[in-house]
Design a protein around this motif. Structure first.
Motif, PDB file in Angstrom:
ATOM      1  N   LEU A 270      36.566  -7.125 -13.327  1.00  0.00           N
ATOM      2  CA  LEU A 270      36.661  -6.325 -14.540  1.00  0.00           C
ATOM      3  C   LEU A 270      37.995  -5.597 -14.499  1.00  0.00           C
ATOM      4  CD1 LEU A 270      35.666  -4.999 -17.136  1.00  0.00           C
ATOM      5  CD2 LEU A 270      34.383  -3.338 -15.740  1.00  0.00           C
TER       6      LEU A 270
ATOM      7  N   GLY B  91      30.552  -1.825 -17.928  1.00  0.00           N
ATOM      8  CA  GLY B  91      29.861  -1.856 -16.648  1.00  0.00           C
ATOM      9  C   GLY B  91      28.435  -1.376 -16.749  1.00  0.00           C
TER      10      GLY B  91
ATOM     11  N   GLU C  87      35.858   0.131 -20.266  1.00  0.00           N
ATOM     12  CA  GLU C  87      35.415  -0.462 -19.000  1.00  0.00           C
ATOM     13  C   GLU C  87      34.095   0.138 -18.519  1.00  0.00           C
ATOM     14  OE1 GLU C  87      39.980  -0.161 -18.069  1.00  0.00           O
ATOM     15  OE2 GLU C  87      38.591   0.777 -19.495  1.00  0.00           O
ATOM     16  N   ARG C  88      34.002   1.461 -18.572  1.00  0.00           N
ATOM     17  CA  ARG C  88      32.799   2.105 -18.049  1.00  0.00           C
ATOM     18  C   ARG C  88      31.570   1.687 -18.846  1.00  0.00           C
ATOM     19  NH1 ARG C  88      31.987   8.595 -16.776  1.00  0.00           N
ATOM     20  NH2 ARG C  88      29.775   8.475 -16.204  1.00  0.00           N
TER      21      ARG C  88
END
Length: 306
Positions: A275, A262, A258-259
């Protein structure tokens, strides 16, 4: 019980089935999966004695199909719904099979009722729809009340009601202790019906395990992403090596945290509306990931020597 040991079939230089070894246990629905040309149909045909193996063995309860004293009493199979003579009625087709296998004629009415074909049993097969032909093929497979069933694409042509009926029926047969093998390309239906999977690719066995274990092992967590610029974000993410599918205006993304996702979106100025983790992959995702063709390396150019 079905036992396959080092089963191989070659057609000239082409290896259709390559050293397959597996067992199929009674009491569960086993799905036999593979892409087109993977060797599924050839394997089933060898199990039924329709093709002769180049090597290895395929046995039902310890015997080759050709050695079974009463084949329809031991194995019921549906490989081709177009097999019945089009000029015969559905009832006469089953009567002929029953008489040639010493099955009591009263069994014909029983299986016609089981597959909901009694009302159309007097019609000639040439007038049957594809779904009706499938039901007739299933009736023929059940005629000898066999402990082993091999069904190739049995839902083909069935309407939603028929598919639901077949799903429950197959699970009921397995619950009775029968050996049930189903080959299908409908991953959603397989996920609702099967307990165990056999997956083949290029004639080789790729997986032999419970369905839940297969999905958990092949599929990792996916991310659900919504953005006003889905096509642009998809291209950016694919450039990083992530797997991206467009579905219903959202992106299903795998192979990236996820990071990191992003950060990539922010660097390219792409806003994110949502997300979140989307759970495990589906059976279809896991199957496609396992059976994806391996890209062949391009031949190297010869370097000219002085």
């Amino acid at each position: 019980m079905i036992e396959v040991r080092s089963l191989t079939r070659r057609y000239g230089s082409v290896v259709a089935v390559d050293e397959l070894t597996f067992d199929v246990a009674p009491g569960v629905v086993t799905a036999f999966l593979g892409r087109n040309g993977a060797g599924k149909s050839t394997t089933l045909r060898m199990l039924l004695g329709l093709d002769r193996p180049t090597g290895g063995t395929a046995r039902v309860d310890g015997r080759a199909y050709a050695d079974l004293p009463a084949p329809l009493h031991a194995v019921g199979a549906l490989l081709d719904s177009s097999a019945p003579h089009p000029g015969r009625t559905g009832r006469d087709h089953l009567r002929w099979l029953a008489a040639s296998n010493r099955i009591p004629s009263r069994r014909v009415a029983d299986v016609l009722r089981l597959v909901d074909l009694s009302a159309d049993a007097g019609r000639r097969v040439r007038g049957y729809s594809l779904g009706m032909r499938q039901r007739l093929g299933i009736a023929a497979a059940l005629l000898g009340d066999p402990p082993v069933l091999l069904l190739d694409e049995p839902t083909n042509g069935l309407d939603p009601e028929g598919i639901r009926w077949l799903r429950g029926f197959l699970r009921d047969l397995a619950a009775e202790g029968r050996t049930v093998v189903v080959s299908s390309h409908l991953m959603g239906e397989v996920g609702l019906t099967a307990d165990h999977l056999l997956v083949v690719g290029r004639g080789r066995l790729l997986a032999d395990m419970p369905l839940a274990e297969f999905v958990a092992g092949q599929g990792g967590p996916r991310l659900r992403v919504r953005t006003p610029e889905p096509e642009r974000l998809a291209g950016v993410l694919r450039a990083t090596g992530a797997e991206v599918d467009l579905a219903g205006g959202a992106l299903a993304v795998g192979g990236i945290a996820e990071r990191r996702l992003g950060e990539v979106a922010a660097r390219h100025g792409i806003p994110l509306l949502e997300l979140r983790r989307d759970g495990a992959r589906s059976l279809e995702d896991a199957f496609l990931a396992l059976t994806a063709p391996v890209p062949t390396a391009a031949p190297r150019e010869e370097v000219a020597r002085p």
